[in-house]
Design a protein around this motif. Structure first.
Motif, PDB file in Angstrom:
ATOM      1  N   LEU A 298     -37.059   0.938  17.574  1.00 37.53           N
ATOM      2  CA  LEU A 298     -37.138   0.117  16.357  1.00 37.53           C
ATOM      3  C   LEU A 298     -36.647   0.864  15.124  1.00 37.53           C
ATOM      4  O   LEU A 298     -36.190   0.239  14.170  1.00 37.53           O
ATOM      5  CB  LEU A 298     -38.560  -0.420  16.143  1.00 37.53           C
ATOM      6  CG  LEU A 298     -39.043  -1.425  17.191  1.00 37.53           C
ATOM      7  CD1 LEU A 298     -40.392  -2.019  16.776  1.00 37.53           C
ATOM      8  CD2 LEU A 298     -38.030  -2.548  17.430  1.00 37.53           C
ATOM      9  N   MET A 299     -36.708   2.206  15.132  1.00 34.21           N
ATOM     10  CA  MET A 299     -36.126   2.970  14.008  1.00 34.21           C
ATOM     11  C   MET A 299     -34.633   2.670  13.903  1.00 34.21           C
ATOM     12  O   MET A 299     -34.055   2.743  12.826  1.00 34.21           O
ATOM     13  CB  MET A 299     -36.278   4.484  14.232  1.00 34.21           C
ATOM     14  CG  MET A 299     -37.591   5.096  13.836  1.00 34.21           C
ATOM     15  SD  MET A 299     -37.915   5.220  12.071  1.00 34.21           S
ATOM     16  CE  MET A 299     -37.231   6.832  11.677  1.00 34.21           C
ATOM     17  N   ARG A 300     -33.995   2.385  15.040  1.00 36.12           N
ATOM     18  CA  ARG A 300     -32.542   2.175  15.042  1.00 36.12           C
ATOM     19  C   ARG A 300     -32.146   0.713  14.920  1.00 36.12           C
ATOM     20  O   ARG A 300     -30.977   0.413  14.663  1.00 36.12           O
ATOM     21  CB  ARG A 300     -31.935   2.770  16.322  1.00 36.12           C
ATOM     22  CG  ARG A 300     -32.071   4.286  16.422  1.00 36.12           C
ATOM     23  CD  ARG A 300     -31.240   4.857  17.558  1.00 36.12           C
ATOM     24  NE  ARG A 300     -29.869   4.434  17.449  1.00 36.12           N
ATOM     25  CZ  ARG A 300     -29.216   3.736  18.379  1.00 36.12           C
ATOM     26  NH1 ARG A 300     -29.814   3.389  19.495  1.00 36.12           N
ATOM     27  NH2 ARG A 300     -27.971   3.382  18.191  1.00 36.12           N
ATOM     28  N   LEU A 301     -33.088  -0.196  15.145  1.00 35.49           N
ATOM     29  CA  LEU A 301     -32.732  -1.624  15.113  1.00 35.49           C
ATOM     30  C   LEU A 301     -32.518  -2.072  13.669  1.00 35.49           C
ATOM     31  O   LEU A 301     -33.394  -1.898  12.827  1.00 35.49           O
ATOM     32  CB  LEU A 301     -33.846  -2.463  15.761  1.00 35.49           C
ATOM     33  CG  LEU A 301     -33.572  -3.970  15.789  1.00 35.49           C
ATOM     34  CD1 LEU A 301     -32.407  -4.294  16.726  1.00 35.49           C
ATOM     35  CD2 LEU A 301     -34.818  -4.739  16.207  1.00 35.49           C
ATOM     36  N   LYS A 302     -31.342  -2.635  13.379  1.00 35.71           N
ATOM     37  CA  LYS A 302     -31.087  -3.106  12.020  1.00 35.71           C
ATOM     38  C   LYS A 302     -31.358  -4.612  11.891  1.00 35.71           C
ATOM     39  O   LYS A 302     -31.580  -5.105  10.793  1.00 35.71           O
ATOM     40  CB  LYS A 302     -29.642  -2.794  11.619  1.00 35.71           C
ATOM     41  CG  LYS A 302     -29.464  -1.285  11.332  1.00 35.71           C
ATOM     42  CD  LYS A 302     -28.032  -0.865  11.256  1.00 35.71           C
ATOM     43  CE  LYS A 302     -27.425  -1.036   9.889  1.00 35.71           C
ATOM     44  NZ  LYS A 302     -26.028  -0.502   9.900  1.00 35.71           N
ATOM     45  N   TRP A 325     -27.333  -2.213  15.445  1.00 34.93           N
ATOM     46  CA  TRP A 325     -28.031  -0.933  15.606  1.00 34.93           C
ATOM     47  C   TRP A 325     -27.506   0.105  14.649  1.00 34.93           C
ATOM     48  O   TRP A 325     -26.300   0.168  14.380  1.00 34.93           O
ATOM     49  CB  TRP A 325     -27.836  -0.415  17.046  1.00 34.93           C
ATOM     50  CG  TRP A 325     -28.455  -1.335  18.045  1.00 34.93           C
ATOM     51  CD1 TRP A 325     -27.827  -2.355  18.726  1.00 34.93           C
ATOM     52  CD2 TRP A 325     -29.821  -1.373  18.443  1.00 34.93           C
ATOM     53  NE1 TRP A 325     -28.734  -3.011  19.516  1.00 34.93           N
ATOM     54  CE2 TRP A 325     -29.955  -2.425  19.371  1.00 34.93           C
ATOM     55  CE3 TRP A 325     -30.947  -0.607  18.113  1.00 34.93           C
ATOM     56  CZ2 TRP A 325     -31.180  -2.738  19.978  1.00 34.93           C
ATOM     57  CZ3 TRP A 325     -32.158  -0.919  18.712  1.00 34.93           C
ATOM     58  CH2 TRP A 325     -32.261  -1.973  19.629  1.00 34.93           C
ATOM     59  N   ASP A 326     -28.402   0.930  14.144  1.00 33.07           N
ATOM     60  CA  ASP A 326     -28.027   2.118  13.382  1.00 33.07           C
ATOM     61  C   ASP A 326     -27.252   3.026  14.343  1.00 33.07           C
ATOM     62  O   ASP A 326     -27.672   3.210  15.490  1.00 33.07           O
ATOM     63  CB  ASP A 326     -29.316   2.811  12.906  1.00 33.07           C
ATOM     64  CG  ASP A 326     -29.063   3.813  11.797  1.00 33.07           C
ATOM     65  OD1 ASP A 326     -28.120   4.613  11.937  1.00 33.07           O
ATOM     66  OD2 ASP A 326     -29.820   3.803  10.810  1.00 33.07           O
ATOM     67  N   PRO A 360     -36.865  13.373   4.688  1.00 32.80           N
ATOM     68  CA  PRO A 360     -35.940  12.235   4.730  1.00 32.80           C
ATOM     69  C   PRO A 360     -35.721  11.716   6.149  1.00 32.80           C
ATOM     70  O   PRO A 360     -35.701  12.497   7.110  1.00 32.80           O
ATOM     71  CB  PRO A 360     -34.626  12.807   4.171  1.00 32.80           C
ATOM     72  CG  PRO A 360     -34.973  14.107   3.539  1.00 32.80           C
ATOM     73  CD  PRO A 360     -36.254  14.582   4.121  1.00 32.80           C
ATOM     74  N   ASP A 361     -35.573  10.399   6.264  1.00 29.67           N
ATOM     75  CA  ASP A 361     -35.279   9.723   7.538  1.00 29.67           C
ATOM     76  C   ASP A 361     -36.358   9.943   8.598  1.00 29.67           C
ATOM     77  O   ASP A 361     -36.067   9.961   9.794  1.00 29.67           O
ATOM     78  CB  ASP A 361     -33.911  10.155   8.080  1.00 29.67           C
ATOM     79  CG  ASP A 361     -32.789   9.739   7.150  1.00 29.67           C
ATOM     80  OD1 ASP A 361     -32.887   8.632   6.588  1.00 29.67           O
ATOM     81  OD2 ASP A 361     -31.854  10.528   6.954  1.00 29.67           O
ATOM     82  N   VAL A 362     -37.590  10.133   8.129  1.00 26.63           N
ATOM     83  CA  VAL A 362     -38.717  10.303   9.059  1.00 26.63           C
ATOM     84  C   VAL A 362     -39.736   9.199   8.820  1.00 26.63           C
ATOM     85  O   VAL A 362     -39.977   8.803   7.681  1.00 26.63           O
ATOM     86  CB  VAL A 362     -39.404  11.680   8.845  1.00 26.63           C
ATOM     87  CG1 VAL A 362     -40.773  11.731   9.526  1.00 26.63           C
ATOM     88  CG2 VAL A 362     -38.517  12.790   9.389  1.00 26.63           C
ATOM     89  N   LYS A 363     -40.302   8.675   9.902  1.00 30.77           N
ATOM     90  CA  LYS A 363     -41.454   7.777   9.794  1.00 30.77           C
ATOM     91  C   LYS A 363     -42.519   8.294  10.752  1.00 30.77           C
ATOM     92  O   LYS A 363     -42.241   8.537  11.933  1.00 30.77           O
ATOM     93  CB  LYS A 363     -41.052   6.350  10.152  1.00 30.77           C
ATOM     94  CG  LYS A 363     -42.200   5.377  10.218  1.00 30.77           C
ATOM     95  CD  LYS A 363     -42.793   5.030   8.844  1.00 30.77           C
ATOM     96  CE  LYS A 363     -44.051   4.164   8.983  1.00 30.77           C
ATOM     97  NZ  LYS A 363     -44.738   3.961   7.688  1.00 30.77           N
ATOM     98  N   THR A 387     -41.256  10.272  14.053  1.00 32.52           N
ATOM     99  CA  THR A 387     -39.973   9.726  14.485  1.00 32.52           C
ATOM    100  C   THR A 387     -38.921   9.959  13.405  1.00 32.52           C
ATOM    101  O   THR A 387     -39.174   9.696  12.232  1.00 32.52           O
ATOM    102  CB  THR A 387     -40.129   8.226  14.783  1.00 32.52           C
ATOM    103  OG1 THR A 387     -41.269   8.049  15.623  1.00 32.52           O
ATOM    104  CG2 THR A 387     -38.906   7.659  15.471  1.00 32.52           C
ATOM    105  N   ALA A 388     -37.751  10.475  13.810  1.00 32.99           N
ATOM    106  CA  ALA A 388     -36.710  10.809  12.834  1.00 32.99           C
ATOM    107  C   ALA A 388     -35.362  10.298  13.298  1.00 32.99           C
ATOM    108  O   ALA A 388     -35.088  10.215  14.495  1.00 32.99           O
ATOM    109  CB  ALA A 388     -36.652  12.326  12.657  1.00 32.99           C
TER     110      ALA A 388
END
Ligand code: AMP
Ligand code: GLY
Length: 423
Positions: A298-302, A325-326, A360-363, A387-388
């Protein structure tokens, strides 16, 4: 839209976080949720096993879409009850959830639909099972409890003696309770594993980008099996050609077979696949998003997740645009309590979450956490999924560990090699 996510793990936090980004979603509730879902949604104190409580809440709040995270409520029939109450649900019916709820059902369905899978036999008597093992070659087998066992009911055995012991543990001593009234004994397969997740409304199948989980507790895939110690996406071991083969030989025939039985499958069909020398084979089906695979996926799903899940729940998945997708890679590192996957202490305060969130870019997705006063404390074995995103797996990995290293609680630990197998 008002959305209710059912569950309390890292997968549910990722679902909540992504659903909330949808312009069509006004409110997200999570039942019962964790400390992280409490920041991104409104937690509702109803257990995922409390079917009456969940149906009453969803009815009273006029929830437009219920998204069910874990397998247990699906197998118990939560979707059927919600639909009978006039609610819209993303997740399979009780009959369709048997693909995960019963390994015997699942293996027999695969066999009848010609889905490639390990050869197997089914037993419900200890002595008959052992006699069978004595008659076949002395080699590795996998013994599986038929029912749900929180991901623990699978014992990989190297030889005849270990297979006998596994039969005793599951069928004789009932280590997994009634889930072990029946067992499957199957061929031991060798190869890399991949998690194939596909969203379906029973007709259209929309595969998500492939992820790879890390099931063993320790680095280099050593130690006991766990729920998953980390994951990355995309898993390029599954080439586009392999994905086409998997879709043709596994996903389509399975969805078709469920339709023929008049128990259509709607929701996420998750095939655990082993890439063997003889081609891809299905290890098992799950009927829900994977955890921790969902976090990097889901981090990559746009695309708008709420619209996709709503379309699937309405039987209109054919109407959605192709997923976007990212192009970056995502790595999720699971931080666990000391002692996991065995016993562990709960209630230890976790520090460094705010600092980690600034990388940056981390959740940081929460799994086994709880808010006690102002403190976030550990409340489970798998506690966080850091997740990064990164331009390369090396970048994403470095960021994920940079953030994980800022987070601490007594005994908290993680594997250090997540994504090293990525190609
Ligand atoms: P399951 O709950 O069926 O996914 O099994 C859990 C894990 O056990 C899988 O992810 C594999 O690592 C392993 N496993 C299951 N079935 C087999 C098999 N036939 N051969 C080798 N490993 C297996
Ligand atoms: N990560 C494995 C599972 O969700 O079953």
């Amino acid at each position: 839209m008002k959305v209710l996510v059912v569950g309390q793990g890292g997968r549910e936090h990722a679902l909540v976080w992504k659903l909330k980004q949808s312009p069509s979603v006004e409110t997200v509730y999570c039942a019962p949720g964790n400390a992280g879902t409490g920041l991104d949604a409104i937690n509702v104190d109803i257990a995922d096993s409390d079917i009456n409580g969940l149906v009453d809440f969803a009815t009273k709040e006029k929830i437009d879409l219920v998204v069910v995270g874990p397998e247990a409520p699906l197998v118990a029939g939560l979707t059927d009850r919600m639909i009978n109450a006039g609610l819209r649900v993303f997740g399979p019916s009780k009959a369709a959830a048997a693909l995960e709820g019963s390994k015997v059902f699942s293996k027999r369905l695969m066999k009848s639909a010609n889905v490639p899978t390990a050869d197997f036999s089914v037993f419900d008597h200890v002595e008959l099972a052992k006699q069978w093992v004595d008659q076949v070659d002395d080699r590795g087998w996998v013994v599986k409890a038929n029912g749900l066992a929180a991901g623990k009911g699978v014992i990989v055995c190297k030889n005849r003696q270990e297979t006998h012991d596994a039969i005793d543990r599951i069928l004789k001593f009932r280590e997994f309770g009634d889930a072990g009234k029946q067992i499957v004994i199957e061929e031991l397969l060798v190869g890399q594993e991949a998690s194939i997740l596909a969203i379906t409304d029973g007709r259209t199948i929309v595969p998500l980008e492939v992820a790879q989980d890390h099931k063993r507790a320790y680095d280099n895939d050593e130690g006991p099996n766990t729920g998953g110690m980390g994951a990355y996406c995309p898993a390029n071991v599954v080439t586009p050609e392999l994905m086409e083969e998997i879709t043709k030989t596994m996903l389509i025939p399975t969805i078709h077979a469920m339709n023929q039985r008049e128990t259509p499958f709607r929701g996420v069909l998750y095939a655990g696949v082993m890439l063997t020398e003889d081609g891809p084979k299905t290890l098992e089906y799950n009927v829900r998003f994977g955890d921790p695979e969902t976090q990097p996926v889901l981090m990559r799903l746009k695309s708008d997740l709420a619209q996709i899940l709503l379309a699937a729940a309405k039987g209109q998945l054919h109407k959605i645009e192709p997923l976007e997708w990212d192009t970056r890679q995502a790595v999720c590192v699971v931080m666990a309590s000391e002692g996991y996957p065995g016993d562990y202490t709960k209630g230890l305060p976790i520090t460094g979450l705010d600092a980690a969130a600034e990388v940056p870019d981390v959740k940081v997705f929460h799994a086994g956490t709880k808010l006690v006063g102002k403190n976030v404390v550990n409340n489970g074995g798998r506690v966080l999924g850091v997740t990064a995103l990164g331009d390369t797996f090396a970048d994403a990995k470095a960021r994920a560990y940079e953030a994980a290293d800022l987070i601490q609680w007594p005994g908290g630990w993680c594997r250090r090699d997540i994504s090293d197998k990525a190609v």
